[in-house]
Enzyme design. Structure first.
Site, mmCIF file in Angstrom:
data_model
loop_
_atom_site.group_PDB
_atom_site.id
_atom_site.type_symbol
_atom_site.label_atom_id
_atom_site.label_comp_id
_atom_site.label_asym_id
_atom_site.label_seq_id
_atom_site.Cartn_x
_atom_site.Cartn_y
_atom_site.Cartn_z
ATOM 1 N N LYS A 147 0.436 14.353 1.742
ATOM 2 C CA LYS A 147 -0.918 14.607 1.212
ATOM 3 C C LYS A 147 -1.147 16.107 0.988
ATOM 4 C CE LYS A 147 -2.850 10.420 3.345
ATOM 5 N NZ LYS A 147 -3.414 9.647 2.232
ATOM 6 N N THR A 195 -8.673 6.328 -2.072
ATOM 7 C CA THR A 195 -10.020 5.835 -2.429
ATOM 8 C C THR A 195 -11.066 6.911 -2.207
ATOM 9 O OG1 THR A 195 -10.175 4.836 -0.232
ATOM 10 C CG2 THR A 195 -9.602 3.371 -2.057
ATOM 11 N N LYS A 221 -8.770 13.696 4.707
ATOM 12 C CA LYS A 221 -7.921 12.502 4.717
ATOM 13 C C LYS A 221 -6.944 12.647 5.874
ATOM 14 C CE LYS A 221 -7.008 13.366 0.404
ATOM 15 N NZ LYS A 221 -7.012 12.282 -0.527
ATOM 16 N N ARG A 222 -6.213 11.580 6.142
ATOM 17 C CA ARG A 222 -5.188 11.640 7.183
ATOM 18 C C ARG A 222 -4.310 12.870 6.945
ATOM 19 N NH1 ARG A 222 -0.712 8.302 7.163
ATOM 20 N NH2 ARG A 222 -1.417 7.500 5.175
ATOM 21 N N HIS A 238 0.804 -1.228 0.000
ATOM 22 C CA HIS A 238 0.000 0.000 0.000
ATOM 23 C C HIS A 238 0.833 1.272 0.000
ATOM 24 C CE1 HIS A 238 -4.161 -1.378 0.512
ATOM 25 N NE2 HIS A 238 -3.655 -2.399 1.166
ATOM 26 N N LYS A 293 -14.758 8.100 -4.207
ATOM 27 C CA LYS A 293 -16.056 8.401 -3.578
ATOM 28 C C LYS A 293 -16.552 9.770 -4.028
ATOM 29 C CE LYS A 293 -14.333 5.732 0.232
ATOM 30 N NZ LYS A 293 -13.403 5.829 1.349
#
Length: 848
Positions: free
Chosen positions: A583, A688, A577-578, A384, A692
Site C-alpha cells: 500500500k 473501498t 488503511k492497513r 480479494h 468513500k
C-alpha cells in the site's frame, strides 16, 4: 397515551432526569416525549448501572435499548415474512465485519434522528455526545470487513432476504497505541461492559467437533467421531435497511463449553487447568481476530476459528432448510440450491465446502454425486487478493490432525478433479501440478484453499474490473479455459448512508438542495446531475463552506487525540488503511521527508509561495509485521521533528492518527481534500476507502490500481492525480531491476540519505530502507517499486500543489468527484450479486 407518572429523580432513582419525564415503556414511540419516556423506562427497568446516575454512558445504553425496541419489532416481522414466503436466501460468510457505531446508523436508517435528538434534549443530553459513548465493535480489521458491513446495509435496504455470518470476537484485532517505541498493541475492550445491540439466542446452539478420527460403518459409510466438542451459540445483531421495514441479521457465533465439560473431581483435586480444559479451549476460539500463526498452536487456532464459523453456519442453514421443506416428512435435497446461496468472502470460509459435503454425506446420507451437485450449485467465492501470501495454504498435517474427515473429502475432490482434467483436457496435463488442490511436496505438503474454492464453486468473482481481468488472465487462467462462464467481476461499493448521508450532513444537505431530491441516498447515480452546476458560484460557496466545517471538526479531533494543532486552511492530505508495504505508506512518508528537506532549504519568502499541507496517516500494522511497524515508527518520528520545527511547521505537518477504525474514518473522510491510494499497480484488488473519499468530494492521487481505474473513468481523468507504473509494466520493471538496470532518481536517494543521517532520531531505519536497495533477494530489490514510482509521484504532488492554489478549479474538481461517484454504491454491487450470482429477489416486508 397512558396516564403518566409525575416522577422526580428520587422516585425514578435516576439523578438528572427531569421530574416531568414519566417512566413508561413506549417501545414503538415516534414522538419525542414518548421516546424520552421509553429511554427513561430503560434507564429504570433495564438497569446496567447503579441507580443514581444518568450520565452520558448510562444515557447511551438506555437510548440504544430504546432504539432496539423498534428494531426488534421490525426484525421479528421480517423473519416471519421470510418464513411465510420461503424465498431463496443468501448467507454471507465472512471472518470479519467492521460495523462501526450502530446507534447513529440505526436512528439514521429508521429516519428517527430528529425525534431522538429532541427526546435526549428533554433528558438533558445531546444526541452527538451520546453517540460518542459507543465503542466500535471490534469484529474486523480492514477493507474486507468493512465491505461485508456495507453489503449487509445494502441487502437490508434493497429488501433482500439475507444473513451475515461471523464470529463474536471478544477482543478483535487490537487497540493501537502510539508511543515513543512506535505502535503498541493492547486488547480491545469493546465488550468489557456489553453490547446493547446483540441478542443471544439460547435456543440456537450447534455442536462443533475438532480432532478425533473417522470410523467406517458396516454399510461402508463413514463417520467422524471422538475428539473434543464445543458448542456454537448464536448472537444476533439487527441490520436495518434505510427507510424500509426489512431488518436482517448478522449472526455471530460464540464458543461455549457445557457444565458437563467441567470436571468437578479434577477441580477439587487441585487440577484447575485440566478441569476446565474445554472451557479454556472455547474461550480461545473467539478471543482474537487473526491470532499469530507462527507456532503450530497458532495455526491450529486459526483453523479452528475458520471451521467453527463454517460448521455452525452450515448446520444453521441446513436446519432452517429442513424446517421449511419438511411438510410431508420428505426432504427434497435437490431443491437446496434453489433456496440457499452461500457466499464465501475470501478464502477464510473455504472449509464450508468440505463441511457441506460432510453434512450431506455423513449426516443426511446422500451419495457423493448428489452431495457434490448440491454443494457446487450452492457455494460461490469472492477472491480479494492476488498477493501470493494472502492466498491461504494450510499444512496437510495440521488439517489431518484437526479435521480428518474433511481431509478425506478434500482428497476425493482433488482426485476427481485430476481425473476430469485427464479425461477431458489432456492439453492441461502439464499445468495440473499447479491447478490441483493438494500439493504433496514432501518438504511442505499443503492444501491450496483458493484452488479448492475455484474447483468447487459455481461462480468466482473479483472485486474491481482490473482485478477480475488479472484473475482471469493470470492467477486462474487455466481454470478459465475449462469454465469460461464461472468467472465474473463485481466492482465493490460502499453504502452512501454511513459514508456520506450520516457522516457528512452538511454536504448531504447541499446535494439534496441542488438535486431537489434526497432520492440520491438510495439511487446514487443521481449524483451525476450535480455536473450541470459544477461552475455555479453559489454551489461553490456552499460546497467550500461545508468542506471547511468538516475540516474544522477534524482539526478538533486531531487536537483531542494527538495534542497536535493543525491549520484548517492547509491542504488536508490523508492516507488511512492497513499498513502494508504494497500500500506504500513508505512512498508517502519519503515524499513528505523530501518536501520537508526542500522547505528547510528555502528562504522565508520562497516558503510563502508553497501550498501549506497537513499530511495525515492512519492504520494498524499487523503485530508481527516488522517492516510495517517500522513505517509507523518512521511516520511518528518525522512528525515529531517537522511539527516542532518553527521554520517549517506553518507549511507542513505530519500526523499519525492512532487506532484507526470506522468511527475515526467518519471524521477523517469528510474533512479530507486529497487522499492517497498509491499501491503498486496490480496489487490492490479494489480498495473501498478510495470510493468513500471520492464520494465526499476529496480528490485522489493514485496509481492505476484496483477500483482507482474505474473511479478515474467515472469522475474524469482531469480530476484525478495519476502517477506510477501500470499493472502490465510491473513484471518487466521487476525483471529489469534484477538485471541491475534500475537508475534511482536523485530526489529518492536524497530522501533516504536524509533518514539515514539521523535527522529523525536514533532509531535504526536501515533494515526498512534496505528493502528499497539492491537488485534482488529476500527483503531487498524494492519489490513494490517505491523507487521507480518516486519521481512521477513527486511530479503528481507538484500538480496537486498548483491545483490547490486555484480555488475555483479545486472546488469544481471536488464537485465533479462527488458527481462521478454514483457507480460506487454497494446497492449497485449487491443488486448485481443478487441477480447474477445468488439468483435471489426482493422480499419486502409490508409498506413503510
Amino acid at each position: 397515551m397512558a396516564a403518566t407518572l409525575k416522577a422526580n429523580s428520587s422516585t425514578t432513582g435516576k439523578a438528572g432526569i427531569p421530574a416531568e419525564i414519566p417512566t413508561i415503556a413506549h417501545p414503538l414511540a415516534d414522538e419525542p416525549a414518548e421516546i424520552a419516556s421509553n429511554i427513561n423506562y430503560h434507564a429504570q427497568y433495564s438497569p446496567h448501572f447503579s441507580p443514581f446516575k444518568f450520565e452520558p454512558e448510562q444515557a447511551y445504553y438506555a437510548t440504544a435499548e430504546s432504539v432496539r425496541d423498534q428494531l426488534i419489532k421490525q426484525w421479528n416481522e421480517t423473519y416471519l415474512h421470510y418464513h411465510k414466503v420461503n424465498p431463496k436466501q443468501t448467507y454471507y460468510l465472512s471472518m470479519e465485519y467492521l460495523q462501526g457505531r450502530a446507534l447513529s446508523n440505526a436512528v439514521g436508517n429508521l429516519d428517527i434522528q430528529n425525534a431522538y435528538a429532541n427526546a435526549l434534549k428533554q433528558l438533558g443530553h445531546e444526541l452527538e455526545n451520546i453517540v460518542e459513548q459507543e465503542k466500535d465493535a471490534a469484529l474486523g480489521n480492514g477493507g474486507l470487513g468493512r465491505l461485508a458491513s456495507c453489503f449487509l446495509d445494502s441487502m437490508a435496504t434493497l429488501n433482500l432476504p439475507a444473513w451475515g455470518y461471523g464470529l463474536r470476537y471478544r477482543y478483535g484485532l487490537f487497540k493501537q497505541l502510539i508511543t515513543k517505541a512506535g505502535q503498541e498493541e493492547i486488547a480491545e475492550d469493546w465488550l468489557e461492559k456489553f453490547s446493547p445491540w446483540e441478542v443471544v439466542r439460547h435456543d440456537i446452539v450447534f455442536p462443533i467437533r475438532f480432532f478425533g478420527h473417522v470410523e467406517v460403518l458396516p454399510n461402508g459409510s463413514r463417520k467422524w467421531v471422538g475428539g473434543e466438542i464445543l458448542q456454537a451459540v448464536a448472537y444476533d445483531v439487527p441490520i436495518p435497511g434505510y427507510k424500509t421495514k426489512n431488518t436482517n441479521s448478522l449472526r455471530l457465533w460464540d464458543a461455549k463449553a457445557t457444565a458437563e465439560d467441567f470436571d468437578l473431581f479434577q477441580f477439587n483435586d487441585g487440577q484447575y487447568e485440566s478441569a476446565a480444559h474445554l472451557h479454556s479451549s472455547a474461550q480461545q476460539i473467539c478471543a482474537v481476530l487473526y491470532p499469530g500463526d507462527a507456532t503450530e498452536n497458532g495455526k491450529l487456532l486459526r483453523l479452528k476459528q475458520q471451521f467453527f464459523l463454517c460448521s455452525a453456519s452450515l448446520q444453521d442453514i441446513i436446519s432452517r432448510f429442513k424446517e421449511r421443506n419438511n411438510g410431508n416428512n420428505e426432504i427434497r435435497w435437490s431443491e437446496f440450491p434453489t433456496k440457499v446461496a452461500v457466499q464465501l468472502n475470501d478464502t477464510h470460509p473455504t472449509l464450508a465446502i468440505p463441511e457441506l459435503m460432510r453434512l450431506l454425506l455423513d449426516v443426511e446420507g446422500l451419495g457423493w454425486d448428489e452431495a457434490w451437485d448440491i454443494t457446487t450449485r450452492t457455494i460461490a467465492y469472492t477472491n480479494h487478493t492476488v498477493l501470493p501470501e494472502a492466498l491461504e495454504k494450510w499444512s496437510q498435517a495440521v488439517m489431518w490432525k484437526l479435521l480428518p474427515r474433511h481431509m478425506e473429502i478434500i482428497e476425493e475432490i482433488d482426485k476427481r478433479f485430476i481425473a476430469m482434467i485427464q479425461s477431458t483436457r489432456p492439453d492441461l496435463e502439464n499445468q495440473l501440478a499447479g491447478m490441483r488442490i493438494l500439493d504433496h511436496n514432501p518438504q511442505k505438503a499443503i492444501v491450496r484453499m483458493a484452488n479448492l474454492c475455484v474447483v468447487s464453486s459455481h461462480t468466482v468473482n473479483g472485486v474491481a474490473q482490473l482485478h477480475s481481468d488479472i484473475l482471469k488472465a493470470e492467477l486462474f487462467a487455466d481454470y478459465v479455459s475449462i469454465w469460461p462462464t464461472k468467472f465474473q467481476n463485481k466492482t465493490n461499493g460502499i453504502t452512501p448512508r454511513r459514508w456520506i448521508r450520516f457522516c457528512n450532513p452538511e454536504l448531504s444537505h447541499i446535494i439534496t438542495k441542488w438535486l431537489k431530491t434526497d432520492q440520491w441516498v438510495t439511487h446514487l447515480d443521481l449524483l451525476v446531475n450535480l455536473r450541470q452546476f459544477s461552475d455555479n458560484p453559489d454551489l461553490h460557496a456552499e460546497w467550500e463552506s461545508a468542506k471547511l466545517a468538516s475540516k474544522r471538526r477534524l482539526a478538533q479531533y486531531i487536537l483531542h487525540v494527538t495534542g497536535e494543532s493543525i491549520d484548517p486552511n492547509s491542504l488536508f492530505d490523508i492516507q488511512v488503511k492497513r499498513i502494508h508495504e504494497y500500500k506504500r505508506q513508505l512512498l508517502n512518508i519519503l515524499g513528505a521527508i523530501y518536501r520537508y528537506k526542500k522547505l528547510k532549504e528555502m528562504s522565508p519568502e520562497q516558503r510563502k509561495n508553497t501550498t501549506p499541507r497537513t499530511i495525515m496517516f492512519g492504520g494498524k500494522a499487523f503485530a508481527t509485521y516488522t517492516n510495517a511497524k517500522r513505517i509507523v515508527k518512521l511516520v511518528n518520528d518525522v512528525g515529531a521533528v517537522v511539527n516542532t520545527d518553527p521554520e517549517v511547521n506553518n507549511f507542513l505537518k505530519v500526523v499519525f492518527v492512532p487506532n484507526y477504525n470506522v468511527s475515526v474514518a467518519e471524521v477523517l473522510i469528510p474533512g479530507s481534500e486529497l487522499s492517497q491510494h498509491i499501491s503498486t499497480a496490480g496489487m490492490e484488488a479494489s480498495g473501498t476507502s478510495n470510493m468513500k473519499f471520492a464520494l465526499n468530494g476529496c480528490l485522489i492521487i493514485g496509481t492505476l490500481d484496483g477500483a482507482n481505474v474505474e473511479i478515474r473513468e467515472e469522475i474524469g481523468e482531469d480530476n484525478f492525480f495519476l502517477f506510477g507504473a501500470t499493472a502490465d509494466e510491473v513484471p518487466r520493471l521487476r525483471k529489469e531491476r534484477e538485471k541491475g538496470m534500475f537508475k534511482p532518481d536523485p530526489r529518492f536517494e536524497e530522501a533516504k540519505k536524509f533518514v539515514r543521517s539521523g535527522a529523525f532520531g536514533t532509531y535504526d531505519y536501515n533494515p526498512l530502507l534496505d528493502s528499497l536497495e539492491g537488485d534482488s533477494g529476500y527483503g531487498r530489490g524494492d519489490y513494490f517499486l517505491v523507487g521507480h514510482d518516486f519521481p512521477s509521484y513527486m511530479e503528481a504532488q507538484a500538480r496537486v500543489d498548483e491545483a490547490y492554489k486555484d480555488r475555483k478549479r479545486w472546488i469544481k474538481m471536488s464537485i465533479l468527484s462527488t458527481a462521478g461517484s454514483g457507480k460506487f454504491s454497494s446497492d449497485r454491487t449487491i443488486s448485481q450479486y443478487a441477480s447474477e450470482i445468488w439468483k435471489i429477489e426482493e422480499c419486502r416486508v409490508g409498506k413503510v
